[in-house]
Design an enzyme around this catalytic site. Structure first.
Site, short mmCIF file in Angstrom:
data_model
loop_
_atom_site.label_atom_id
_atom_site.label_comp_id
_atom_site.label_asym_id
_atom_site.label_seq_id
_atom_site.Cartn_x
_atom_site.Cartn_y
_atom_site.Cartn_z
N GLU A 176 1.04 -1.37 0.09
CA GLU A 176 -0.09 -0.16 -0.02
C GLU A 176 1.06 1.56 -0.30
OE1 GLU A 176 -4.56 -1.44 1.78
OE2 GLU A 176 -2.24 -0.93 2.86
N GLU B 94 -4.48 -10.11 -0.56
CA GLU B 94 -5.04 -10.06 0.95
C GLU B 94 -6.07 -10.62 0.23
OE1 GLU B 94 -4.78 -6.56 3.09
OE2 GLU B 94 -2.96 -6.52 2.57
#
Length: 508
Positions: free
Chosen positions: A272, A342
């Site tokens: 991220e 994820e």
């Protein structure tokens, strides 16, 4: 502090244990960095041995390398051919020991040993392969956590975690979002896990710096929010050339510490941190220094400088669409696979939709699995002055701002005992499946490498408490990846023994 002999020592080494083009014989390529402090003559000896538990015999050795140099660090390359080597996989993790010895005048100055596993990691026919075989990742994201010690996790506690993973059919581990305790990889090499080692790089807080002034609503679709904010957020660091050195350093530090472990098959550039030129620099550095592993980064949505497409939390419907279209040529071919770094957030009564995702992985081999978020809750044991005892999390320490319950989203409780979610996951991702079809019991082997000779299958047919013909099937030889075989062709006659019309029997 570690002391070394002033006359010379082994400064560093990089061992690359792979297989030949037919995946039959071993090739050990190595580089030893040797520091010497005098003009004496030196000798480097390299020996490959079986582990002591396997007898400790010498398998192969490199002819002694004679070194004559003066007060410098010298890189010495060597190669060992190992016919008929036993390969390493997460399903059958066979290890050897490499011994490096630096000596001078008949005296040993420096000696190091490193366990190695022979395996070849490739991008082949658009898929992640090990030893020529595509692999399915049944993985989890793991943070360093201990309920009493926080991030300072004892090694025996780490081993307990990994054994729990193995006993619940988990075969892959993403080190989120930083390299963990270095000895975790020794355990992963030994126990057998496919590991994604991730650089300590995350800066998604810059999203808020962009999104809040733009008043981007949180309820907006995540992909739409990314379009509005991510490129601008990347300009702070990820696409800022002033940060290139810092980004590459994160990759280099991870590589140099962890490079000698068979379990690590993928490097990850971080988490991220949007996407920019500095990620491209990290990728180029990784490939230049270690072409033996693949590289992952979810923020690189077009996989421009990653060896796979990676996504977080797509719906099953979107995932199928991505598999059919993203990077797919007109003839239906593709060069890179898809993984979910994820998915199936395990918060509250999660994770949900597990069987839907698993069926999608089976239906679309390009989607090579993923990593559940996440392994364990992050609660910290607390005892208040009034005698109250509990696992504390965001806000319980007077900390403002905080993430509230968003650290309580694991497959384990904070004491690292399984939640019901882990038990469900264990069932859904089991590598052996039973199905009843055509009045026969069908056994499916979903391992990538193992047959089923290490397992014993038992079955029984019951009718409301009455049991018929229990049996045991041992040493079931069903090849891997995936294969099916009917076990009970006579099941029809068993079920039809029911004494009551229209009553169903149960197969267990």
């Amino acid at each position: 502090m570690i002391s070394f002999p002033a006359r010379g020592w082994i400064e560093d080494y990089f061992l690359r244990a792979e297989l030949d083009g037919k995946y039959e014989n071993g090739i050990l390529n190595g580089t030893a960095s040797v520091a010497v402090g005098t003009s004496d003559k030196y000798t480097l000896r390299v020996t490959l041995r079986e582990l002591s538990k396997n007898g400790g015999q010498v398998v192969a050795s490199v002819p002694e390398k004679q070194i004559k140099t003066d007060r410098t660090i010298l890189d010495i390359d060597f190669k060992l051919d190992v016919p008929g080597v036993k390969s390493w996989t997460a399903e059958a993790p066979y290890l050897y020991s490499v011994e490096l010895v630096l000596s001078s005048g008949g005296k040993t100055l420096s000696k190091v040993t490193q366990r190695v596993g022979f395996r070849t990691v490739e991008l082949k026919n658009g898929l992640i392969t090990v030893n020529g075989q595509a692999v399915r990742l049944r993985g989890v994201n793991r943070h360093e956590h201990h309920p009493l010690h926080g991030r300072a996790v004892p090694l025996d506690y780490i081993k307990k975690d990994l054994l729990l993973m193995k006993s619940h059919n988990i075969n892959a581990l993403r080190c989120s979002h930083y390299p963990p305790h270095p000895h975790l990889f020794d355990l992963a090499d030994e126990l057998g896990l496919w590991v994604m080692d991730e650089a300590d790089l995350e800066c998604h807080g810059f999203y808020d710096a962009v999104a809040r002034p733009l008043d981007i609503p949180e309820e907006m679709d995540y992909e739409e929010r990314k379009k509005l904010a991510f490129d601008r957020a990347a300009e702070y660091t990820s696409n800022n050339p002033e940060w290139k050195g810092a980004y590459v350093d994160r990759m280099a530090q991870m590589f140099h510490r962890d490079k000698n472990h068979a379990s690590i098959i993928i490097w990850s550039l971080g988490n991220e941190a949007f996407y920019g030129q500095n990620h491209k620099a990290m990728y180029d550095w990784a490939k230049a220094h270690d072409p033996t592993r693949l590289v992952h980064y979810e923020g690189d949505q077009k996989a421009a400088s990653a060896d796979m497409y990676s996504y977080m939390y797509p719906s099953v419907e979107r995932l199928v669409q991505l598999a059919k279209t993203e990077g797919v040529a007109e003839d239906g071919s593709y060069e890179k696979p898809i993984v979910l770094c994820e998915y199936a957030h395990a918060m509250g009564n999660g994770p949900g939709g597990l069987e839907d995702y698993e069926q999608t992985f089976r239906d679309y081999p390009r989607i090579q699995g993923g990593f559940i978020w996440e392994w364990a809750n992050h609660g910290l044991w607390r005892e208040d002055a009034d005698g109250k005892k509990y696992y504390a999390y965001g806000g319980d320490f007077g900390d403002v701002p905080n993430d509230g319950t968003f650290v309580m989203d694991g497959l384990l409780f904070s004491d690292h005992t399984p939640t019901p979610g882990l038990l469900e996951l264990q069932k859904v991702i089991q590598p052996v499946m039973f199905e009843v079809g055509d009045r026969s019991l069908v056994l499916k082997n979903l391992y990538n490498f193992l047959d089923l000779s290490h397992l014993v299958a038992t079955y029984k047919v019951e009718e409301f408490g009455d049991m018929y013909v229990p049996d045991i099937l041992s040493s079931v030889m069903i090849a891997a990846n995936p294969r099916t075989v009917p076990l009970l062709w006579h099941l029809k006659s068993l079920v039809c023994r029911s004494s009551v019309p229209n009553r169903r029997a149960r197969l267990t």
